[in-house]
Each structure stands twice: as C-alpha cells, then as structure tokens.
Design an enzyme around this catalytic site. Structure first.
Site, PDB file in Angstrom:
ATOM      1  N   GLU A  51      10.331  -3.881  13.075  1.00  0.00           N
ATOM      2  CA  GLU A  51      11.519  -3.351  12.397  1.00  0.00           C
ATOM      3  C   GLU A  51      12.714  -3.420  13.338  1.00  0.00           C
ATOM      4  OE1 GLU A  51       8.600  -1.876  12.680  1.00  0.00           O
ATOM      5  OE2 GLU A  51       7.849  -1.319  10.679  1.00  0.00           O
TER       6      GLU A  51
ATOM      7  N   ASP B  17       0.803  -1.226   0.000  1.00  0.00           N
ATOM      8  CA  ASP B  17       0.000   0.000   0.000  1.00  0.00           C
ATOM      9  C   ASP B  17       0.841   1.284   0.000  1.00  0.00           C
ATOM     10  OD1 ASP B  17       0.901  -0.605   2.539  1.00  0.00           O
ATOM     11  OD2 ASP B  17      -0.869   0.163   3.562  1.00  0.00           O
TER      12      ASP B  17
HETATM   13  C1  UGA Z   1       2.666  -0.733   9.376  1.00  0.00           C
HETATM   14  C2  UGA Z   1       4.032  -1.008   8.759  1.00  0.00           C
HETATM   15  O1  UGA Z   1       4.247  -0.095   7.688  1.00  0.00           O
HETATM   16  C3  UGA Z   1       4.066  -2.450   8.245  1.00  0.00           C
HETATM   17  O2  UGA Z   1       5.291  -2.710   7.631  1.00  0.00           O
HETATM   18  C4  UGA Z   1       3.809  -3.391   9.399  1.00  0.00           C
HETATM   19  O3  UGA Z   1       3.795  -4.724   8.958  1.00  0.00           O
HETATM   20  C5  UGA Z   1       2.464  -3.066  10.003  1.00  0.00           C
HETATM   21  O4  UGA Z   1       2.411  -1.684  10.394  1.00  0.00           O
HETATM   22  C6  UGA Z   1       2.180  -3.930  11.234  1.00  0.00           C
HETATM   23  O5  UGA Z   1       1.487  -3.453  12.129  1.00  0.00           O
HETATM   24  O6  UGA Z   1       2.629  -5.070  11.280  1.00  0.00           O
HETATM   25  P1  UGA Z   1       0.276  -0.763   8.051  1.00  0.00           P
HETATM   26  O7  UGA Z   1      -0.002   0.152   6.901  1.00  0.00           O
HETATM   27  O8  UGA Z   1      -0.407  -0.516   9.328  1.00  0.00           O
HETATM   28  O9  UGA Z   1       1.823  -0.835   8.235  1.00  0.00           O
HETATM   29  O10 UGA Z   1       0.022  -2.313   7.636  1.00  0.00           O
HETATM   30  P2  UGA Z   1      -0.534  -2.919   6.286  1.00  0.00           P
HETATM   31  O11 UGA Z   1      -0.075  -2.136   5.123  1.00  0.00           O
HETATM   32  O12 UGA Z   1      -1.973  -3.172   6.449  1.00  0.00           O
HETATM   33  O13 UGA Z   1       0.208  -4.349   6.256  1.00  0.00           O
HETATM   34  C7  UGA Z   1       1.580  -4.461   5.928  1.00  0.00           C
HETATM   35  C8  UGA Z   1       1.752  -5.464   4.787  1.00  0.00           C
HETATM   36  O14 UGA Z   1       1.234  -6.727   5.179  1.00  0.00           O
HETATM   37  C9  UGA Z   1       1.018  -5.078   3.502  1.00  0.00           C
HETATM   38  O15 UGA Z   1       1.835  -5.362   2.401  1.00  0.00           O
HETATM   39  C10 UGA Z   1      -0.220  -5.949   3.525  1.00  0.00           C
HETATM   40  O16 UGA Z   1      -0.696  -6.296   2.248  1.00  0.00           O
HETATM   41  C11 UGA Z   1       0.272  -7.178   4.271  1.00  0.00           C
HETATM   42  N1  UGA Z   1      -0.799  -7.845   5.062  1.00  0.00           N
HETATM   43  C12 UGA Z   1      -1.614  -7.151   5.875  1.00  0.00           C
HETATM   44  C13 UGA Z   1      -0.945  -9.223   4.940  1.00  0.00           C
HETATM   45  O17 UGA Z   1      -0.216  -9.873   4.195  1.00  0.00           O
HETATM   46  N2  UGA Z   1      -1.943  -9.845   5.677  1.00  0.00           N
HETATM   47  C14 UGA Z   1      -2.790  -9.155   6.485  1.00  0.00           C
HETATM   48  O18 UGA Z   1      -3.673  -9.778   7.111  1.00  0.00           O
HETATM   49  C15 UGA Z   1      -2.609  -7.772   6.589  1.00  0.00           C
HETATM   50 MN    MN Z   2       0.676  -0.163   4.961  1.00  0.00          MN
END
Ligand code: UGA
Ligand code: MN
Length: 308
Positions: free
Chosen positions: A258, A172
């Site tokens: 991280e 994203d």
């Molecule tokens: C923040 C950080 O930018 C992420 O790198 C971190 O993993 C995340 O917090 C966290 O809390 O672990 P955020 O925008 O809140 O990011 O998280 P998402 O973008 O929703 O998820 C990070 C990545 O994991 C995305 O590439 C998303 O597609 C993937 N994801 C998310 C999954 O593969 N499975 C899920 O159930 C949710």
């Molecule tokens: Mn994100």
C-alpha cells in the site's frame, strides 16, 4: 351522394392521421422518473430497476464510475466470496467490477459467475509466477497491475476530464454500502478506517483539522502509509496522470504494498479523510476461515458433479 361522402372522407383523413400520430408519440415517451440515475451501463449490462422513485439529482453522466479491482484465486471458498461481493456491488450505482483471476486462463467457474453477476464486469486473468507464490511474499501484485493496465488502456484515448474512482476490493473483505458513497467524492486520494486489521479492532488515519497527521495502528507503525489495501481510493485522473504507478515485486514486503504504491501518487498531507474524519469503520478485513475438507473423498463418489 356517394361522391359527396367520399369527398368528406378525404377531407377528414389527414386530420385523423395527425391525431393518431400525436397520440402515438406521446405514449412512446418514457415516464419522467426513468430518466433519473439508475446505475447500469458498462459491459455487463442489465441492472434491475429500483422499486422506489430515485431522488432527483445530477444527471447520470456526472456521477463518477467506481472501478473495483478484485484479485481472486481458485479455492473451495472462492464462489462463496464472489457471491457475497456481487450481492454488495450490485446495489451500488455505476460500479464497474474488474475481476482479475490469478490463473493462466479464465476459469469456467468465474466466467459463469461473471455472466450471471448482474452488474458491469470485466474479467481478466494473469498468473502469479510460481516463485512469488510463497508465504511471506505479497499477494496479488500482478493481478492489481493487470487491472490498472486495463483501466489506463480503456481511458487512454478519451479526452479529459474523465471522472472515475478506483478502489482495490479484495475478495474476502466485507464492504458497507456507505463506503461507496464516501469514496465516490474522491478528488485525488481518499482514506478511511479499516476494521479487524493490523492485530487490532481497527486501524485508522489520525485526522487533525481535516488533514491526516498520522496513523492509529498496532502493526509496523513505521509504514509511510500505515493503511490496508481496503482503506483508500484513487481518482481515475490520478491513475491516468501517473502512468508508471504500479505494484512492484522488487524489494516489496507484505504490508508495504500500500505504502509503495501510494507514495508514487500522493503525499500524506494531500490525503482526503472520509468516513466522518476517519472515525467510522465502513469496511472490514474479514478473513475467511480455511474450510475443513477432512471428509472429502479422494475420488468423486457422488452421482452428480456439482460446482461449489
Ligand atoms: C492483506 C491485505 O489486505 C491485502 O490487500 C494484501 O494483498 C495481502 O495482505 C498481502 O500480503 O499481499 P490478506 O487477507 O492477508 O490481505 O490477503 P488475501 O486476502 O489472502 O489476498 C489478497 C487478495 O489477493 C485477495 O483478493 C485474494 O483473492 C487475492 N489472492 C491471494 C490471489 O489472487 N492469489 C493468491 O495466491 C492469494
Ligand atoms: Mn484478505
């Protein structure tokens, strides 16, 4: 008379043949610019050639491959997110995209997408165990580890030194092309600012005399590495020489993934600041708004079935 002509013909024949062969070799040689770096390679293949002549620089083998690990999961905006990412990554030379689906099997949507993405891709999958799919818990732990395992496996049997740079590219975010130029020269672990994160316009490593000495952040400043996943890259050498470095579920809190990972492979003193001593934002933690599907019918009403 006839035998005289035939004699001359036989005498000339070898020379004519030699001239034809020489001309043929010359025309089958590719024009020089085609030898210059152009990207491509890897498992995904074909990349369109650039319209302008590429600058003369080090041979292609000397340019380290950038491995981008992207965890991704099924939701209404998934294909749109992946499309935006592919449109960026396709413009980066020697980028190998490791897409890891949070799923028990590869989905048809992502498989089709990868096949037409036009850049080298590896398509993996691993489901997040149900107990970890809760708000407040870190996301994509298993998927990033699957990407790391694939990378280590692939390079295990190759002799050092192996050049490459690993980067965690969530699906994203927004990535500038300049970011890839910056991370390409990572020696061990490099860092840079990230926009729209931590409750501020940006977060960044604070740099003095070319060294990271602290963190500008509005959120949990006590983090050993107060940096988002999009704010660092790691050389392949470091990944290979720390085979046990992975993302851990046990004891991990959101926002600490991280730090937990980075402290296994580096120290703050060792970090290499990029993006003009960490004063330029080249990546944004843009989060996609949840899509409004309030008027989506419960049962399929359209006459055709369309992938979105
Ligand atoms: C923040 C950080 O930018 C992420 O790198 C971190 O993993 C995340 O917090 C966290 O809390 O672990 P955020 O925008 O809140 O990011 O998280 P998402 O973008 O929703 O998820 C990070 C990545 O994991 C995305 O590439 C998303 O597609 C993937 N994801 C998310 C999954 O593969 N499975 C899920 O159930 C949710
Ligand atoms: Mn994100």
């Amino acid at each position: 008379m006839k035998s005289l002509l035939f004699g001359r013909f036989l005498l000339l024949l070898p020379w004519v043949l030699i001239v034809i062969i020489v001309l043929d070799i010359d025309s089958s040689r590719p024009p020089l610019p085609a030898l210059a770096p152009r990207g491509g390679g890897g498992s995904g293949g074909a990349r369109p050639a650039a319209g302008r002549a590429p600058p003369r620089q080090a041979p292609e083998a000397a340019v380290p491959t950038i491995y981008a690990i992207t965890p991704t999961y099924s939701r209404p905006v998934q294909k749109a997110e992946l499309t935006r990412l592919a449109n960026t990554f396709r413009q980066v030379a020697r980028l190998h995209w490791i897409l890891v689906e949070d799923a028990a099997a590869r989905s048809e949507l992502v498989s089709r997408f990868v096949a037409g993405a036009g850049l080298p891709c590896t398509h993996l999958h691993v489901p997040t165990p149900r107990r970890y799919k809760r708000p407040g818990l870190p996301r994509a732990t298993e998927q990033r580890n699957a990407g790391l395992a694939w990378l280590r496996q692939r390079h295990q049997h190759l002799p050092p030194p192996q050049s490459g740079v690993l980067f965690f590219a969530d699906d994203d975010n927004t990535y500038s092309l300049e970011l890839f130029q910056e991370m390409r020269t990572t020696r061990k672990v490099s860092v840079w600012p990230v926009g729209l994160v931590g409750g501020r316009r940006y977060e960044r490593p604070v740099v003095e005399n070319g060294k990271v000495v602290g963190w500008y952040t509005g959120w949990r400043a006590d983090r050993p590495f107060a940096i988002d996943m999009a704010g660092f890259a790691v050389s392949l050498q470091v990944i290979l020489s720390h085979p046990k470095a992975v993302f851990k579920r046990r004891g991990s809190q959101p926002g600490m993934q991280e730090s937990d990972f980075l402290k296994q492979i580096t120290t703050v003193e060792e970090l290499e600041p990029k993006a003009n001593n960490c004063t330029k934002v080249l990546v944004w933690h843009t989060r996609t708004e949840k899509v409004n599907l309030a008027n989506e019918p419960k049962y399929h009403l359209d006459t055709v079935s369309i992938e979105v």
